[in-house]
Design a protein around this motif. Structure first.
Motif, PDB file in Angstrom:
ATOM      1  N   ILE A  42      -6.567   3.804   2.314  1.00 28.66           N
ATOM      2  CA  ILE A  42      -5.421   4.178   1.477  1.00 28.66           C
ATOM      3  C   ILE A  42      -5.872   5.204   0.439  1.00 28.66           C
ATOM      4  O   ILE A  42      -5.163   6.168   0.152  1.00 28.66           O
ATOM      5  N   GLN A  43      -7.057   5.007  -0.113  1.00 32.81           N
ATOM      6  CA  GLN A  43      -7.599   5.977  -1.067  1.00 32.81           C
ATOM      7  C   GLN A  43      -7.855   7.314  -0.378  1.00 32.81           C
ATOM      8  O   GLN A  43      -7.565   8.375  -0.939  1.00 32.81           O
ATOM      9  N   LYS A 103       1.708   1.823  -3.523  1.00 36.14           N
ATOM     10  CA  LYS A 103       0.601   2.474  -4.245  1.00 36.14           C
ATOM     11  C   LYS A 103       0.674   3.987  -4.073  1.00 36.14           C
ATOM     12  O   LYS A 103       0.437   4.750  -5.018  1.00 36.14           O
ATOM     13  N   ILE A 104       0.999   4.419  -2.864  1.00 35.29           N
ATOM     14  CA  ILE A 104       1.142   5.856  -2.597  1.00 35.29           C
ATOM     15  C   ILE A 104       2.354   6.388  -3.349  1.00 35.29           C
ATOM     16  O   ILE A 104       2.298   7.463  -3.959  1.00 35.29           O
ATOM     17  N   GLN A 105       3.466   5.645  -3.313  1.00 32.02           N
ATOM     18  CA  GLN A 105       4.654   6.036  -4.066  1.00 32.02           C
ATOM     19  C   GLN A 105       4.318   6.266  -5.534  1.00 32.02           C
ATOM     20  O   GLN A 105       4.663   7.305  -6.117  1.00 32.02           O
ATOM     21  N   ILE A 135      -3.450  13.668   0.963  1.00 32.96           N
ATOM     22  CA  ILE A 135      -2.131  14.160   0.552  1.00 32.96           C
ATOM     23  C   ILE A 135      -2.312  15.255  -0.480  1.00 32.96           C
ATOM     24  O   ILE A 135      -1.710  16.330  -0.381  1.00 32.96           O
ATOM     25  N   LYS A 136      -3.159  14.995  -1.467  1.00 39.14           N
ATOM     26  CA  LYS A 136      -3.428  16.001  -2.514  1.00 39.14           C
ATOM     27  C   LYS A 136      -4.048  17.249  -1.898  1.00 39.14           C
ATOM     28  O   LYS A 136      -3.750  18.372  -2.331  1.00 39.14           O
ATOM     29  N   GLU A 180       1.509   6.853  -6.983  1.00 41.57           N
ATOM     30  CA  GLU A 180       0.570   7.958  -7.191  1.00 41.57           C
ATOM     31  C   GLU A 180       1.300   9.299  -7.267  1.00 41.57           C
ATOM     32  O   GLU A 180       0.905  10.198  -8.002  1.00 41.57           O
ATOM     33  N   PHE A 181       2.408   9.406  -6.491  1.00 40.71           N
ATOM     34  CA  PHE A 181       3.116  10.683  -6.383  1.00 40.71           C
ATOM     35  C   PHE A 181       4.590  10.553  -6.784  1.00 40.71           C
ATOM     36  O   PHE A 181       5.439  11.310  -6.323  1.00 40.71           O
ATOM     37  N   ASN A 227       0.819  -1.211   0.000  1.00 46.05           N
ATOM     38  CA  ASN A 227       0.000   0.000   0.000  1.00 46.05           C
ATOM     39  C   ASN A 227       0.854   1.263   0.000  1.00 46.05           C
ATOM     40  O   ASN A 227       0.465   2.281  -0.593  1.00 46.05           O
ATOM     41  N   LYS A 264      -4.521   9.078   0.005  1.00 45.85           N
ATOM     42  CA  LYS A 264      -4.088   9.702  -1.246  1.00 45.85           C
ATOM     43  C   LYS A 264      -4.802  11.038  -1.460  1.00 45.85           C
ATOM     44  O   LYS A 264      -4.179  12.035  -1.842  1.00 45.85           O
ATOM     45  N   GLU A 265      -6.110  11.043  -1.219  1.00 45.52           N
ATOM     46  CA  GLU A 265      -6.901  12.268  -1.393  1.00 45.52           C
ATOM     47  C   GLU A 265      -6.433  13.359  -0.435  1.00 45.52           C
ATOM     48  O   GLU A 265      -6.342  14.533  -0.811  1.00 45.52           O
TER      49      GLU A 265
END
Length: 207
Positions: free
Chosen positions: A196-197, A85-87, A203-204, A89-90, A82, A200-201
């Protein structure tokens, strides 16, 4: 009929200001929806490349923190998946960092962490796998983050630890969204796809 140009001019200015200001106001309000939990204490450890990493290396970055160990047979593999997945994404954003603190530093030397990073596909330059004095890492987890870690002989792999991720803002504060009851979540479940989703949101949201 004489037109009131002053009135028209003022209306135009208000309209333009509104077009400019509304996104700013919405942005400010959305960021304020994330609760501030508290400041991360100062730390200094060694990463997989043998480099000393401190809080200063994360200043101005939004970053995610976890506690793990490379030989963990239970939850760590899922947590790492997971985090990757974050890695991904960014991956191209240097303003997003990650910090994985090993709770088994006697085994997890920089060399071991570097091999682990290679095998797991950890490529983001701002993702540091950190090792150092066990007492200091345990203190950072248990007192600094209030995320439980412990050495327990009967536990799988010899250690117990939380599966939560912490979200840190550019000023070094732990942040989180509220749950359905309006209470701060504080941390994000590193084993749950939905959270996790959310992470991600959020972080943005902070960027």
């Amino acid at each position: 009929m004489k037109k009131n140009y002053s009135y028209i001019g003022i209306s135009f200015i208000i309209l333009i200001f509104g077009i400019w200001a509304v996104p700013k106001i919405v942005d400010t309000l959305s960021k304020s929806n994330l609760e501030t939990i508290g400041a991360v204490p100062t730390f200094s450890f060694t990463d997989q490349n043998g480099k000393t990493i401190t809080n200063k290396d994360y200043e101005g970055k939004v970053y995610v923190v976890e506690f793990f160990f490379t030989t963990c047979p239970s939850i760590c593999p899922i947590m790492t998946e997971n985090m990757i997945k974050i890695q991904n994404e960014f991956l191209g954003n240097p303003k997003v960092g990650m910090a994985s603190f090993s709770i088994d530093p006697e085994h997890d030397t920089p060399e071991v962490l570097k091999e682990y990073a290679k095998n797991k596909g950890i490529t983001k330059l701002q993702w540091h796998l950190l090792t150092g004095e066990k007492e200091e890492i345990f203190k950072l987890a248990n007192q600094g983050f209030n995320l439980y870690v412990g050495q327990v002989a009967e536990a799988e792999g010899g250690f117990e630890h939380s599966g939560f991720f912490a979200l840190i803002d550019q000023k070094g504060n732990i942040r989180s969204r509220k749950d359905e009851s309006g209470n701060p979540m504080i941390y994000y479940d590193g084993l749950d796809d939905k959270q996790i989703q959310m992470l991600k949101e959020d972080i943005k949201n902070l960027l």
